[in-house]
Design a protein around this motif. Structure first.
Motif, PDB file in Angstrom:
ATOM      1  N   LEU A   4       0.379 -28.739   8.552  1.00  0.00           N
ATOM      2  CA  LEU A   4      -0.854 -28.855   8.490  1.00  0.00           C
ATOM      3  C   LEU A   4      -1.169 -27.535   7.358  1.00  0.00           C
ATOM      4  O   LEU A   4      -1.160 -26.699   8.104  1.00  0.00           O
ATOM      5  CB  LEU A   4      -1.615 -29.129   9.901  1.00  0.00           C
ATOM      6  CG  LEU A   4      -1.553 -30.216  10.802  1.00  0.00           C
ATOM      7  CD1 LEU A   4      -1.941 -30.051  12.239  1.00  0.00           C
ATOM      8  CD2 LEU A   4      -1.767 -31.616  10.262  1.00  0.00           C
ATOM      9  N   CYS A  22      -8.218 -28.622   7.026  1.00  0.00           N
ATOM     10  CA  CYS A  22      -7.029 -28.696   6.975  1.00  0.00           C
ATOM     11  C   CYS A  22      -6.722 -29.751   6.661  1.00  0.00           C
ATOM     12  O   CYS A  22      -7.088 -31.614   7.079  1.00  0.00           O
ATOM     13  CB  CYS A  22      -6.985 -28.926   8.350  1.00  0.00           C
ATOM     14  SG  CYS A  22      -5.816 -28.994   9.535  1.00  0.00           S
ATOM     15  N   THR A  24      -3.565 -32.309   5.657  1.00  0.00           N
ATOM     16  CA  THR A  24      -2.217 -32.883   6.715  1.00  0.00           C
ATOM     17  C   THR A  24      -1.575 -33.794   5.435  1.00  0.00           C
ATOM     18  O   THR A  24      -1.846 -34.166   4.688  1.00  0.00           O
ATOM     19  CB  THR A  24      -2.612 -33.592   7.581  1.00  0.00           C
ATOM     20  OG1 THR A  24      -2.963 -34.887   6.920  1.00  0.00           O
ATOM     21  CG2 THR A  24      -4.244 -32.961   8.541  1.00  0.00           C
ATOM     22  N   LEU A  34      -7.075 -35.823  15.120  1.00  0.00           N
ATOM     23  CA  LEU A  34      -7.028 -34.294  14.852  1.00  0.00           C
ATOM     24  C   LEU A  34      -8.466 -33.622  15.720  1.00  0.00           C
ATOM     25  O   LEU A  34      -9.076 -34.083  15.778  1.00  0.00           O
ATOM     26  CB  LEU A  34      -7.454 -34.052  13.410  1.00  0.00           C
ATOM     27  CG  LEU A  34      -6.741 -35.200  12.302  1.00  0.00           C
ATOM     28  CD1 LEU A  34      -5.144 -34.895  12.080  1.00  0.00           C
ATOM     29  CD2 LEU A  34      -6.444 -36.766  12.216  1.00  0.00           C
TER      30      LEU A  34
END
Length: 125
Positions: A4, A22, A24, A34
């Motif tokens: 992440l 963010c 991922t 999340l």
């Protein structure tokens, strides 16, 4: 292994806005919950917001309801936190998190499978 990577933190005046991102990788995005957490100076880490990978269920900490919005872009495997009406109490390091499970469990346990490295948000008065 999941990864992440947060971005978007910075310095903003009270009343201003920021959007955290963010990105991922390394896990099936749609199967994970999340979330965002934060740790203010001298305080314990606290839950901020969580969302299911299906984008159906969302949770918010009471102090951010109506000001913060969590969202996802499944095509980009990215989760966002739009923060409006920021105040100095929002100053903290913000962490992205991912859990192979329900968004409610992420909110309650604060024990994700993966954490991001954190991004600093500073709100000046």
């Amino acid at each position: 292994q999941g990864q992440l990577v947060e971005s978007g933190g910075g310095l903003v005046q009270a009343g201003g806005s920021l959007t955290l991102s963010c990105t991922t990788s390394g896990f099936t995005f749609s199967s994970y919950a999340l979330g965002w957490f934060r740790r203010a100076p001298g305080k314990e880490r606290e839950f901020v917001a969580a969302i299911s990978g299906s984008n159906i269920v969302k949770y918010y900490e009471d102090s951010v309801k109506g000001r913060f919005t969590i969202s996802i872009d499944s095509a980009k495997n990215t989760v966002y936190l739009q923060m409006n009406s920021l105040n100095p109490d929002d100053t903290a390091v913000y962490y992205c998190a991912a859990l192979d499970g329900a968004a409610q469990r992420l909110r309650i346990t604060q024990a994700p499978d993966y954490w991001g490295q954190g991004t600093q948000v500073t709100v000046s008065s």
